[in-house]
Design an enzyme around this catalytic site. Structure first.
Site, short mmCIF file in Angstrom:
data_model
loop_
_atom_site.label_atom_id
_atom_site.label_comp_id
_atom_site.label_asym_id
_atom_site.label_seq_id
_atom_site.Cartn_x
_atom_site.Cartn_y
_atom_site.Cartn_z
N TYR A 1 -4.52 2.45 7.59
CA TYR A 1 -5.72 1.61 7.54
C TYR A 1 -6.75 2.12 8.55
O TYR A 1 -6.77 3.32 8.85
CB TYR A 1 -5.35 0.14 7.81
CG TYR A 1 -4.32 -0.38 6.84
CD1 TYR A 1 -4.53 -0.30 5.46
CD2 TYR A 1 -3.14 -0.95 7.28
CE1 TYR A 1 -3.59 -0.78 4.57
CE2 TYR A 1 -2.20 -1.44 6.40
CZ TYR A 1 -2.42 -1.34 5.04
OH TYR A 1 -1.49 -1.80 4.16
N SER B 1 0.79 -1.24 0.00
CA SER B 1 0.00 0.00 0.00
C SER B 1 0.83 1.29 0.00
O SER B 1 0.27 2.36 -0.24
CB SER B 1 -0.88 0.02 1.24
OG SER B 1 -2.18 -0.31 0.91
N LYS C 1 0.69 3.65 -2.82
CA LYS C 1 -0.43 4.58 -3.00
C LYS C 1 0.03 6.03 -2.84
O LYS C 1 -0.54 6.95 -3.43
CB LYS C 1 -1.54 4.25 -1.98
CG LYS C 1 -2.22 2.91 -2.29
CD LYS C 1 -3.07 2.37 -1.17
CE LYS C 1 -3.71 1.05 -1.60
NZ LYS C 1 -4.24 0.24 -0.50
N VAL D 1 1.05 -3.99 3.74
CA VAL D 1 0.98 -5.32 4.36
C VAL D 1 2.25 -6.15 4.13
O VAL D 1 2.39 -7.23 4.69
CB VAL D 1 -0.27 -6.12 3.91
CG1 VAL D 1 -1.54 -5.46 4.40
CG2 VAL D 1 -0.29 -6.31 2.41
N TYR E 1 -1.84 -1.68 -10.88
CA TYR E 1 -1.87 -1.52 -9.41
C TYR E 1 -1.14 -2.68 -8.73
O TYR E 1 -0.32 -2.46 -7.82
CB TYR E 1 -3.34 -1.43 -8.96
CG TYR E 1 -3.54 -1.56 -7.48
CD1 TYR E 1 -3.19 -0.53 -6.60
CD2 TYR E 1 -4.07 -2.73 -6.93
CE1 TYR E 1 -3.36 -0.66 -5.23
CE2 TYR E 1 -4.25 -2.86 -5.56
CZ TYR E 1 -3.89 -1.83 -4.72
OH TYR E 1 -4.05 -1.96 -3.36
N1 GLU Z 1 -1.74 -5.26 -2.85
C1 GLU Z 1 -2.44 -5.20 -1.67
C2 GLU Z 1 -3.91 -5.32 -1.93
O1 GLU Z 1 -4.45 -4.53 -2.66
C3 GLU Z 1 -2.11 -3.95 -0.93
C4 GLU Z 1 -2.47 -4.16 0.44
C5 GLU Z 1 -1.88 -3.21 1.41
O2 GLU Z 1 -0.68 -3.13 1.62
O3 GLU Z 1 -2.70 -2.53 2.01
O4 GLU Z 1 -4.54 -6.17 -1.41
#
Ligand code: GLU
Length: 307
Positions: free
Chosen positions: A238, A62, A65, A256, A186
């Protein structure tokens, strides 16, 4: 002094590793070693203070992002970006689809999956994966970032929830173009392999208003960086972002894969790596190490000289 405090923070965070669990919903991530733990602090004068597993590579997940949002703000502009995605904390899990269907057409913010997929969709017609990789290398001050093929394939194979988010966005007329191509891009960006050092580099460029302190080259405008850091502060951890804001008080973003990146205005970038996660998906050791650092060095953005 900074060296001693950083060491104490690393030792503090390390004590909690066994209380967490590595992510396994992407099978390849489940192979991570939960006792890995690294902390890196980079300062504008070129110091890099490092403890533990700072050169182990892991995937950004994530944290990509942040790079996607910065790139979209820079090239598509503030108004366009925020006509596609809102700027509100969702209070839901990063991959939740619920409120997107019931409460709003636009994703709540660019730090959750729905928002990031929408942002990547804005970038996809203009930028290739290779160009976005180059931006990531530049803003992380790490030319060795590459695609981790194993994680990418694992993510691709298990990514139906993200495809579902993409199709829901398309059905609402919010996402244009090819859902599968957008989601694939993504997945690739989530699968870029970084280190705690690269995350400290990213935090430092953000702390420095978008300028690489080594070269003086501006990578992102001050306005872009201000917006990105605000969304990291309110939405970056989160559905524990509120608690992190209170306890740590810094713009942070976690992934994650076990990374947390934090930015301390004008002072430092911090990168931590510990794949053992709390139940919301944040590195457990990283969270405790950052809390220790924030308290010991009075880094909370609302610390005053009277704290
Ligand atoms: N590639 C992960 C997903 O979209 C990212 C998750 C994350 O690190 O929040 O599930």
């Amino acid at each position: 002094m900074l060296q001693d405090t950083a060491k104490a923070a690393w030792e503090h965070g390390r004590q909690y590793l066994m209380q967490g669990k590595v992510a396994d919903y992407i099978p390849e991530l489940g192979k991570a070693n939960p006792v890995f733990f690294g902390l890196c602090i980079k300062t504008p004068d070129g110091q890099s203070i490092e403890f533990g597993d700072v050169d182990k590579r892991f995937t950004m997940q994530s944290i990509c992002k942040v790079v996607c949002l910065a790139t979209a703000l820079q090239h598509e502009g503030f108004d366009t970006v925020f006509s596609h995605v809102m700027m509100e904390p969702s209070g839901d899990a990063f991959n939740s689809i619920l409120k997107l269907d019931t409460a709003s057409n636009r994703p709540f913010n660019p730090m959750i999956n729905a928002g990031a997929i929408e942002v990547v969709n804005l970038l996809a017609p203009t930028f290739s994966f290779e160009e976005l990789l180059d931006f990531t290398r530049a803003i992380c001050m790490d030319d060795e970032i590459v695609l981790d093929e194993a994680v990418y394939h694992s993510e691709f194979a298990t990514g139906d929830r993200n495809r579902a988010i993409g199709y829901l966005l398309k059905s609402k007329g919010v996402l244009a173009g090819d859902v599968l191509k957008t989601v694939d891009l993504y997945f690739k960006l989530c699968s870029l392999s970084v280190t705690a050092r690269s995350l400290a580099g990213l935090g430092l460029v953000l702390a420095n208003g978008g300028v690489d302190p080594r070269t003086g080259i501006r990578l992102f405008s001050a306005q872009t960086v201000r917006t990105v850091k605000t969304l990291m502060f309110t939405c970056g951890m989160y559905d524990r972002s509120g608690e992190f804001a209170v306890r740590i008080g810094l713009p942070c973003k976690s992934g994650v894969g076990g990374g947390i990146m934090a930015s301390v205005e004008n002072r430092m970038g911090i990168g931590t790596f510990g794949p053992s996660l709390d139940e919301k998906g944040n590195s457990i050791g990283g969270g405790y190490a950052l809390e220790y650092l924030s308290r010991a060095l009075h880094l909370h953005i609302f610390d005053s000289e009277h704290s």
